[in-house]
Design a protein around this motif. Structure first.
Motif, PDB file in Angstrom:
ATOM      1  N   GLU A  10       0.828  -1.209   0.000  1.00 28.36           N
ATOM      2  CA  GLU A  10       0.000   0.000   0.000  1.00 28.36           C
ATOM      3  C   GLU A  10       0.863   1.260   0.000  1.00 28.36           C
ATOM      4  OE1 GLU A  10      -0.470  -2.465   2.290  1.00 28.36           O
ATOM      5  OE2 GLU A  10      -2.312  -3.351   1.510  1.00 28.36           O
ATOM      6  N   VAL A  11       1.944   1.234   0.780  1.00 27.63           N
ATOM      7  CA  VAL A  11       2.834   2.391   0.842  1.00 27.63           C
ATOM      8  C   VAL A  11       3.541   2.589  -0.495  1.00 27.63           C
ATOM      9  CG1 VAL A  11       4.904   3.345   1.945  1.00 27.63           C
ATOM     10  CG2 VAL A  11       3.151   2.231   3.331  1.00 27.63           C
ATOM     11  N   VAL A  12       4.016   1.500  -1.075  1.00 33.46           N
ATOM     12  CA  VAL A  12       4.689   1.587  -2.369  1.00 33.46           C
ATOM     13  C   VAL A  12       3.722   2.086  -3.440  1.00 33.46           C
ATOM     14  CG1 VAL A  12       5.842   0.254  -4.175  1.00 33.46           C
ATOM     15  CG2 VAL A  12       6.376  -0.181  -1.774  1.00 33.46           C
ATOM     16  N   ASN A  13       2.500   1.585  -3.444  1.00 32.96           N
ATOM     17  CA  ASN A  13       1.506   2.049  -4.414  1.00 32.96           C
ATOM     18  C   ASN A  13       1.177   3.519  -4.215  1.00 32.96           C
ATOM     19  OD1 ASN A  13       1.243  -0.368  -5.776  1.00 32.96           O
ATOM     20  ND2 ASN A  13      -0.394  -1.096  -4.440  1.00 32.96           N
ATOM     21  N   HIS A  14       1.031   3.932  -2.964  1.00 34.53           N
ATOM     22  CA  HIS A  14       0.741   5.343  -2.678  1.00 34.53           C
ATOM     23  C   HIS A  14       1.898   6.227  -3.150  1.00 34.53           C
ATOM     24  CE1 HIS A  14      -1.081   8.753  -0.733  1.00 34.53           C
ATOM     25  NE2 HIS A  14      -0.030   8.937   0.044  1.00 34.53           N
ATOM     26  N   TYR A  15       3.114   5.796  -2.871  1.00 34.46           N
ATOM     27  CA  TYR A  15       4.315   6.526  -3.299  1.00 34.46           C
ATOM     28  C   TYR A  15       4.335   6.669  -4.823  1.00 34.46           C
ATOM     29  CZ  TYR A  15       9.346   7.387  -3.969  1.00 34.46           C
ATOM     30  OH  TYR A  15      10.564   7.901  -4.346  1.00 34.46           O
ATOM     31  N   ASN A  16       4.097   5.576  -5.525  1.00 34.29           N
ATOM     32  CA  ASN A  16       4.093   5.609  -6.992  1.00 34.29           C
ATOM     33  C   ASN A  16       2.955   6.475  -7.525  1.00 34.29           C
ATOM     34  OD1 ASN A  16       6.369   4.005  -7.295  1.00 34.29           O
ATOM     35  ND2 ASN A  16       5.176   2.125  -7.230  1.00 34.29           N
ATOM     36  N   ASN A  17       1.794   6.409  -6.886  1.00 35.61           N
ATOM     37  CA  ASN A  17       0.664   7.228  -7.327  1.00 35.61           C
ATOM     38  C   ASN A  17       0.932   8.721  -7.108  1.00 35.61           C
ATOM     39  OD1 ASN A  17      -0.868   5.081  -8.225  1.00 35.61           O
ATOM     40  ND2 ASN A  17      -1.921   4.824  -6.273  1.00 35.61           N
ATOM     41  N   LEU A  18       1.587   9.057  -6.015  1.00 27.94           N
ATOM     42  CA  LEU A  18       1.940  10.464  -5.794  1.00 27.94           C
ATOM     43  C   LEU A  18       2.868  10.968  -6.895  1.00 27.94           C
ATOM     44  CD1 LEU A  18       2.520  10.559  -1.938  1.00 27.94           C
ATOM     45  CD2 LEU A  18       0.699  11.722  -3.196  1.00 27.94           C
ATOM     46  N   HIS A  19       3.834  10.142  -7.281  1.00 27.27           N
ATOM     47  CA  HIS A  19       4.740  10.535  -8.358  1.00 27.27           C
ATOM     48  C   HIS A  19       3.987  10.662  -9.683  1.00 27.27           C
ATOM     49  CE1 HIS A  19       8.862  10.941  -7.005  1.00 27.27           C
ATOM     50  NE2 HIS A  19       8.656   9.944  -6.152  1.00 27.27           N
ATOM     51  N   ARG A  20       3.098   9.728  -9.969  1.00 24.27           N
ATOM     52  CA  ARG A  20       2.318   9.809 -11.216  1.00 24.27           C
ATOM     53  C   ARG A  20       1.463  11.070 -11.238  1.00 24.27           C
ATOM     54  NH1 ARG A  20       0.900   4.283 -10.090  1.00 24.27           N
ATOM     55  NH2 ARG A  20       2.476   2.990 -11.069  1.00 24.27           N
ATOM     56  N   PHE A  21       0.826  11.350 -10.119  1.00 19.85           N
ATOM     57  CA  PHE A  21      -0.021  12.536 -10.020  1.00 19.85           C
ATOM     58  C   PHE A  21       0.805  13.805 -10.195  1.00 19.85           C
ATOM     59  CE2 PHE A  21      -2.681  15.416  -7.219  1.00 19.85           C
ATOM     60  CZ  PHE A  21      -3.669  15.589  -8.160  1.00 19.85           C
ATOM     61  N   LEU A  22       1.959  13.856  -9.565  1.00 18.35           N
ATOM     62  CA  LEU A  22       2.828  15.022  -9.681  1.00 18.35           C
ATOM     63  C   LEU A  22       3.313  15.200 -11.118  1.00 18.35           C
ATOM     64  CD1 LEU A  22       4.159  17.260  -7.993  1.00 18.35           C
ATOM     65  CD2 LEU A  22       6.068  15.713  -7.618  1.00 18.35           C
ATOM     66  N   ASP A  23       3.674  14.103 -11.768  1.00 16.04           N
ATOM     67  CA  ASP A  23       4.180  14.155 -13.135  1.00 16.04           C
ATOM     68  C   ASP A  23       3.095  14.408 -14.177  1.00 16.04           C
ATOM     69  OD1 ASP A  23       6.688  13.652 -12.093  1.00 16.04           O
ATOM     70  OD2 ASP A  23       6.642  11.503 -12.561  1.00 16.04           O
ATOM     71  N   SER A  24       1.835  14.177 -13.812  1.00 22.94           N
ATOM     72  CA  SER A  24       0.741  14.315 -14.782  1.00 22.94           C
ATOM     73  C   SER A  24       0.457  15.769 -15.154  1.00 22.94           C
ATOM     74  CB  SER A  24      -0.538  13.691 -14.223  1.00 22.94           C
ATOM     75  OG  SER A  24      -1.091  14.504 -13.204  1.00 22.94           O
ATOM     76  N   GLY A  25       0.784  16.685 -14.250  1.00 24.66           N
ATOM     77  CA  GLY A  25       0.481  18.081 -14.505  1.00 24.66           C
ATOM     78  C   GLY A  25      -0.948  18.459 -14.162  1.00 24.66           C
ATOM     79  N   LEU A  26      -1.727  17.534 -13.622  1.00 25.14           N
ATOM     80  CA  LEU A  26      -3.126  17.793 -13.294  1.00 25.14           C
ATOM     81  C   LEU A  26      -3.304  18.322 -11.872  1.00 25.14           C
ATOM     82  CD1 LEU A  26      -4.662  14.563 -14.837  1.00 25.14           C
ATOM     83  CD2 LEU A  26      -4.623  16.851 -15.819  1.00 25.14           C
ATOM     84  N   ILE A  27      -2.212  18.466 -11.170  1.00 22.59           N
ATOM     85  CA  ILE A  27      -2.265  18.875  -9.772  1.00 22.59           C
ATOM     86  C   ILE A  27      -2.437  20.392  -9.658  1.00 22.59           C
ATOM     87  CG2 ILE A  27       0.242  19.053  -9.586  1.00 22.59           C
ATOM     88  CD1 ILE A  27      -0.033  17.927  -6.762  1.00 22.59           C
ATOM     89  N   ASP A  28      -3.199  20.791  -8.671  1.00 22.62           N
ATOM     90  CA  ASP A  28      -3.389  22.207  -8.365  1.00 22.62           C
ATOM     91  C   ASP A  28      -2.036  22.786  -7.939  1.00 22.62           C
ATOM     92  OD1 ASP A  28      -4.068  24.688  -7.364  1.00 22.62           O
ATOM     93  OD2 ASP A  28      -5.552  23.943  -5.946  1.00 22.62           O
ATOM     94  N   PRO A  29      -1.589  23.855  -8.577  1.00 22.25           N
ATOM     95  CA  PRO A  29      -0.280  24.432  -8.239  1.00 22.25           C
ATOM     96  C   PRO A  29      -0.125  24.756  -6.748  1.00 22.25           C
ATOM     97  CG  PRO A  29      -1.115  25.440 -10.240  1.00 22.25           C
ATOM     98  CD  PRO A  29      -2.215  24.570  -9.696  1.00 22.25           C
TER      99      PRO A  29
END
Length: 52
Positions: A10-29
């Motif tokens: 779960e921690v590894v998946n959360h870590y990877n998802n945070l990176h994907r979200f950050l890299d996607s550009g869809l995050i609120d600045p």
């Protein structure tokens, strides 16, 4: 390196998802720093080496 095997999936998946979200550009600045701090905290707590 054996301690990395003790990190829950779960921690590894959360870590990877945070990176994907950050890299996607869809995050609120306004929340980029929060996501980066969350990633850094996981890296610190688990011993995961930061991505480059």
């Amino acid at each position: 390196m054996s301690e990395i095997n003790n990190i829950s999936a779960e921690v590894v998946n959360h870590y990877n998802n945070l990176h994907r979200f950050l890299d996607s550009g869809l995050i609120d600045p306004a929340k980029v720093d929060f996501v980066r701090m969350s990633i850094a905290l996981i890296e610190y707590d688990t011993g995961i080496k930061p991505r480059k």
